[in-house]
Design an enzyme around this catalytic site. Structure first.
Site, PDB file in Angstrom:
ATOM      1  N   HIS A   1      40.410  54.990  46.686  1.00 18.84           N
ATOM      2  CA  HIS A   1      39.377  54.470  45.779  1.00 18.84           C
ATOM      3  C   HIS A   1      39.199  52.966  46.002  1.00 18.84           C
ATOM      4  CE1 HIS A   1      37.253  53.322  42.091  1.00 18.84           C
ATOM      5  NE2 HIS A   1      38.241  52.499  41.804  1.00 18.84           N
TER       6      HIS A   1
ATOM      7  N   ASP B   1      13.159  38.652  62.240  1.00 17.93           N
ATOM      8  CA  ASP B   1      14.214  39.666  62.204  1.00 17.93           C
ATOM      9  C   ASP B   1      15.548  38.922  62.184  1.00 17.93           C
ATOM     10  OD1 ASP B   1      15.951  41.986  62.724  1.00 17.93           O
ATOM     11  OD2 ASP B   1      14.109  42.990  63.325  1.00 17.93           O
TER      12      ASP B   1
ATOM     13  N   TRP C   1      45.679  49.861  47.965  1.00 18.90           N
ATOM     14  CA  TRP C   1      44.768  49.288  48.955  1.00 18.90           C
ATOM     15  C   TRP C   1      45.365  48.020  49.568  1.00 18.90           C
ATOM     16  CZ3 TRP C   1      41.781  44.786  49.613  1.00 18.90           C
ATOM     17  CH2 TRP C   1      41.869  43.840  48.589  1.00 18.90           C
TER      18      TRP C   1
ATOM     19  N   SER D   1      33.095  45.519  62.106  1.00 19.79           N
ATOM     20  CA  SER D   1      31.741  45.622  61.564  1.00 19.79           C
ATOM     21  C   SER D   1      31.404  44.402  60.707  1.00 19.79           C
ATOM     22  CB  SER D   1      31.627  46.906  60.739  1.00 19.79           C
ATOM     23  OG  SER D   1      30.498  46.862  59.915  1.00 19.79           O
ATOM     24  N   SER D   2      32.334  44.011  59.823  1.00 20.89           N
ATOM     25  CA  SER D   2      32.064  42.851  58.958  1.00 20.89           C
ATOM     26  C   SER D   2      31.898  41.584  59.774  1.00 20.89           C
ATOM     27  CB  SER D   2      33.211  42.625  57.979  1.00 20.89           C
ATOM     28  OG  SER D   2      33.420  43.730  57.205  1.00 20.89           O
TER      29      SER D   2
ATOM     30  N   HIS E   1      42.717  36.796  49.110  1.00 20.65           N
ATOM     31  CA  HIS E   1      42.040  36.006  48.108  1.00 20.65           C
ATOM     32  C   HIS E   1      40.640  35.564  48.540  1.00 20.65           C
ATOM     33  CE1 HIS E   1      41.771  34.818  44.098  1.00 20.65           C
ATOM     34  NE2 HIS E   1      41.048  33.822  44.535  1.00 20.65           N
TER      35      HIS E   1
ATOM     36  N   GLU F   1      38.852  37.176  50.401  1.00 21.49           N
ATOM     37  CA  GLU F   1      38.121  38.447  50.336  1.00 21.49           C
ATOM     38  C   GLU F   1      37.494  38.663  48.962  1.00 21.49           C
ATOM     39  OE1 GLU F   1      37.212  40.846  52.334  1.00 21.49           O
ATOM     40  OE2 GLU F   1      36.743  42.426  50.884  1.00 21.49           O
TER      41      GLU F   1
ATOM     42  N   TYR G   1      36.357  36.475  47.026  1.00 17.79           N
ATOM     43  CA  TYR G   1      35.162  35.634  46.924  1.00 17.79           C
ATOM     44  C   TYR G   1      34.058  36.133  47.842  1.00 17.79           C
ATOM     45  CZ  TYR G   1      37.996  32.790  43.992  1.00 17.79           C
ATOM     46  OH  TYR G   1      38.783  32.392  42.964  1.00 17.79           O
TER      47      TYR G   1
ATOM     48  N   SER H   1      21.326  33.888  40.891  1.00 19.73           N
ATOM     49  CA  SER H   1      20.588  32.619  40.939  1.00 19.73           C
ATOM     50  C   SER H   1      19.137  32.825  41.364  1.00 19.73           C
ATOM     51  CB  SER H   1      21.255  31.654  41.923  1.00 19.73           C
ATOM     52  OG  SER H   1      22.593  31.457  41.558  1.00 19.73           O
TER      53      SER H   1
ATOM     54  N   HIS I   1      49.050  33.160  44.074  1.00 18.04           N
ATOM     55  CA  HIS I   1      49.021  33.533  42.646  1.00 18.04           C
ATOM     56  C   HIS I   1      49.040  35.049  42.473  1.00 18.04           C
ATOM     57  CE1 HIS I   1      44.319  33.322  42.652  1.00 18.04           C
ATOM     58  NE2 HIS I   1      44.715  34.515  42.961  1.00 18.04           N
ATOM     59  N   HIS I   2      48.908  35.799  43.566  1.00 18.77           N
ATOM     60  CA  HIS I   2      49.048  37.247  43.488  1.00 18.77           C
ATOM     61  C   HIS I   2      50.514  37.653  43.544  1.00 18.77           C
ATOM     62  CE1 HIS I   2      44.725  38.141  44.110  1.00 18.77           C
ATOM     63  NE2 HIS I   2      44.757  37.013  44.784  1.00 18.77           N
TER      64      HIS I   2
ATOM     65  N   THR J   1      33.220  27.279  39.283  1.00 17.43           N
ATOM     66  CA  THR J   1      32.677  28.512  38.705  1.00 17.43           C
ATOM     67  C   THR J   1      32.001  28.199  37.377  1.00 17.43           C
ATOM     68  OG1 THR J   1      34.565  29.607  39.699  1.00 17.43           O
ATOM     69  CG2 THR J   1      33.214  30.916  38.240  1.00 17.43           C
TER      70      THR J   1
ATOM     71  N   LYS K   1      28.597  26.825  37.818  1.00 11.42           N
ATOM     72  CA  LYS K   1      27.588  27.868  38.045  1.00 11.42           C
ATOM     73  C   LYS K   1      27.155  28.511  36.739  1.00 11.42           C
ATOM     74  CE  LYS K   1      28.300  29.200  42.707  1.00 11.42           C
ATOM     75  NZ  LYS K   1      26.858  29.224  42.894  1.00 11.42           N
TER      76      LYS K   1
ATOM     77  N   ARG L   1      50.291  49.707  36.140  1.00  9.83           N
ATOM     78  CA  ARG L   1      49.211  50.308  36.905  1.00  9.83           C
ATOM     79  C   ARG L   1      49.760  51.228  37.992  1.00  9.83           C
ATOM     80  NH1 ARG L   1      47.416  45.466  41.041  1.00  9.83           N
ATOM     81  NH2 ARG L   1      45.977  47.053  41.753  1.00  9.83           N
TER      82      ARG L   1
END
Lengths: 528, 192
Positions: A79, A108, A144, A172-173, A256, A258, A260, A271, A305-306, A331, A334, A453
């Site tokens: 998931h 294009d 994951w 791909s990315s 991390h 990722e 963002y 925006s 921090h993870h 942030t 924004k 979890r």
């Protein structure tokens, strides 16, 4: 693929346009590829969502009811992988393909053949990943984040398939990101200076650099898992001189930035939409650009921090805690800019605006719970509880996914040439808004009360809260089928959309007819 | 269309970006030695200096006492008994002490093991010096045999004042499949 009908009549300027399936297999058109990405992303959203339904059904009651724990672990793992790499990221890439050339006045994408490749390897990556679920011993079941040694010593034999599918997703990315950067740097209309670009283009430009910087690190991490498991290396095995904690450092150095990557394009979408429905220009354009850059830069300094609970020196914990809190400054800039844009605006509340407003409020809730998690001493209580699950679902579902839905409603008239059904759109919004909060808000309390979890069972005192959460989950999942119906209905027909269906909208994409012709801006437009 | 003059330009940017991709892929692997160096320098993650330290030449600081605790565990599936002779000792910084760790091969086969140390808090790892330790080498043990393995250590007198207790943990791993040649030769010798 239903776009074929709407766009077939525009194919006649295109010599030898293949028809049927080959049109989609061999297409180098940014609009076709954008549509492919978006449909692929929605398919994956439903597949990953079905797995979430399995998880919520199992957690509906305490005890083990429906699936065995190993299968439950595979569901949480796949998931997560599907939603991150299969739903959110391809949706943003699809939006980038459709909108960036039209927003900067380019005919294009810069590298159209590579564009075809970067989409068409994705279905193979996810076929491999999903196929591994049917292997003996099951698919990936280590979360994951694939922490070693769960993904090395204790993983199933199909781990190599997981590794290769992540490699393909990464390639791909990276190809998509290279294309975005080259397009933005080289293909802008003559007077489209960097500081005139729409914020969606800016946020994707910065996101593409983040992708270039961290996807190769992810590729390195999965490669080390592969060699540790199959070729006898010891990157993460203490017996051979390695260190499992190092896995977490390498993974979160990717992980991390990722997160963002999955939110900066959302900032760009919001925006665009809030000024359109406030009928005012965006407040603080330049500060928005710099804030996006600042968030991207800081994202490289906060990874640990993870992993506060891995036993870091206090000095390191404080460094990562303060850097994390620093991110709330750009942030906050924004969020205040969006609110200031709406201030004294002539607001109207069509579906895209409703989703954008919900984004601002609910993403901010996710940001606040993120600030709580950033506080090292209390993180020891919240770590690996449902509080974390609530936090990242607020930023990813009511953040990233709500912004993608807002974008879909906002640009559907441009893509299809038809207005979507506004009544159904509002039903979709309100049902999603209520169910998503029933789904994720109580998770905060379950987490604070100590529910861990990624466990298929829980203590009896969490029974009521989980039942409510599961009901919210089923409702949210079903509501998204309404979205599918609305989109298909809009593709097939509906009220004819004008070139600029939103009176307050700005940007080059609204200067071309709706639906956008197969080829746009073959001669560069005038930019004021 | 600006296609003709933008195309070579495109390739230049693509080359640079691909170079960055390759560089970041290499950086991912470079993190491995970088992590080792940082751990050795800072004691991050409880990594002790696992090389023989010179004997202490400095004064013993009798004004302070530090409690050194020992814990042991065997890696999953490792069929040995492994425990410290004492679970803790109180030492003055600078004082040299020996602690024995007892290992017992419970199997019917000759095996080789290696112990990996870790110190908590990580900050204390920098001040724990071992002048002699079984953990420097692989440990061969014949079927059913047991052995007392010595570990001689002292704490650096510079150890920060706020550290009153430190824990030294050993995890024992099965290294039979990765035994070094000299250890194998040792195991071939007849028992005395």
């Amino acid at each position: 693929m239903s776009y074929a009908a709407g766009e077939a009549d525009h194919n006649d300027h295109h010599h030898h346009a293949p028809s049927g399936i080959t049109r989609w297999l061999f297409t180098t058109n940014h609009k076709d590829i954008g549509s492919l990405y978006l449909w692929f992303s929605f398919t994956m959203f439903l597949v990953g969502g079905a797995m979430a339904m399995v998880i919520r059904a199992e957690l509906f009651q305490p005890g083990l009811q429906l699936v065995d724990p190993h299968f439950f672990n595979q569901m949480t793992t796949v998931h997560g992988l599907i939603m991150v790499f299969g739903a959110v990221m391809p949706a943003f890439t699809g939006l980038a393909n459709w909108m960036i050339p039209m927003m900067i006045g380019a005919p294009d994408m810069a590298l159209p053949r590579m564009n075809n490749w970067s989409f068409w390897i994705l279905p193979f990556a996810f076929a491999i990943l999903l196929g591994s679920l049917f292997m003996e011993g099951g698919g990936p079941a280590f979360g994951w984040t694939f922490y070693a040694p769960l993904s090395t010593t204790y993983s199933s034999d199909s781990t190599a398939l997981f590794v290769f599918s992540v490699h393909i997703m990464g390639i791909s990315s990276i190809m998509g990101a290279i294309n975005v950067i080259v397009t933005i740097m080289n293909m802008r209309a003559p007077d489209m200076t960097y500081m005139k670009m729409p914020l969606f283009v800016w946020s994707w430009f910065i996101t593409a650099f983040l992708l270039i910087a961290v996807m190769p690190v992810l590729a390195g991490a999965v490669t080390m898992v592969l060699t540790d498991k199959y070729f006898g290396t010891s990157f993460f095995d203490a017996a051979g001189g390695g260190d499992p904690v190092m896995f977490q450092h390498i993974f979160w150095f990717f992980g991390h930035p990722e997160v963002y990557i999955m939110i900066l394009p959302a900032f760009g979408i919001v925006s665009a939409i809030i000024p359109a429905f406030s009928r005012k220009p965006l407040f603080g354009y330049a500060s928005m650009v710099y804030a996006t850059g600042a968030i991207a830069g800081l994202s490289f300094l906060v990874w640990a921090h993870h992993m506060f609970t891995t036993g870091m020196p206090v000095a390191a914990e404080l460094f990562f805690m303060y850097c994390t809190m620093l991110i709330s400054v750009p942030t906050g800039v924004k969020v205040f800019n969006w609110v200031a844009t709406m201030w004294r605006g002539a607001l109207s509340f069509e579906t895209p605006m409703l989703f954008a407003l919900a984004f601002v409020i609910l993403f901010t809730i996710g940001g606040f719970s993120g600030l709580m998690l950033a506080i090292t001493p209390v993180d020891f209580q919240y770590h690996d509880t449902y509080f974390v699950v609530a936090h990242f679902h607020y930023v990813l579902v009511t953040g990233a996914i709500f912004s993608i839905m807002a974008a879909a409603y906002y640009w559907l008239p441009k893509w299809t040439g038809h207005m979507y059904n506004e009544t159904l759109g509002r039903w979709h919004f309100w049902l999603s808004l209520i169910s998503v909060n029933v789904l994720f808000f109580p998770m905060h309390f379950a987490g604070l009360a100590g529910m861990p979890r990624r466990i298929p069972d829980y203590s009896l005192q969490f029974a009521d809260i989980n039942q409510i959460v599961s009901i919210g989950g089923f409702a949210f999942g079903l509501t998204q089928l309404l979205f599918l119906y609305i989109v298909i209905k809009c593709v097939r027909g509906g009220e004819k959309a004008e070139a600029k269906p939103w009176d307050g909208a700005e940007g080059l994409e609204w200067t071309v007819p709706s639906p956008a012709p197969y080829h746009t801006f073959e001669t560069p437009p005038e930019v004021k | 269309m600006t296609d003709t003059n933008s195309r070579p330009d495109n390739m230049r940017i693509v080359r640079r970006l691909l170079f960055t991709v390759a560089g970041m892929f290499a950086f991912g692997f470079a993190l491995v030695p970088i992590y080792d160096v940082i751990c050795d320098l800072t004691g991050f993650n409880g990594r002790t200096n696992n090389e023989q330290a010179a004997a202490n030449v400095r004064e013993v600081d009798t004004s302070r006492t530090v409690n050194v605790q020992f814990i042991t565990r065997v890696n999953k599936g490792m069929p040995w008994d492994f425990e410290p002779e004492v679970t803790s000792v109180r030492v003055h910084p600078g004082e040299t002490r020996v602690v024995n760790f007892l290992a017992h091969n419970l199997t019917r086969g000759d095996m080789v093991a290696q112990a990996i140390p870790s110190v908590a808090p990580g900050e204390a790892a920098l001040y724990l010096n071992k002048t002699e330790c079984f953990c420097f080498n692989q440990q061969p043990l014949k079927a059913g045999d047991d052995v007392a393995m010595p570990m001689q250590f002292y704490l650096d007198p510079d150890i920060p004042d706020h550290i009153h207790t430190l824990t030294l943990s050993y995890t024992l791993y099965d290294m039979t499949a990765h035994a070094t040649p000299d250890v194998l030769a040792l195991m071939q010798q007849p028992a005395d």
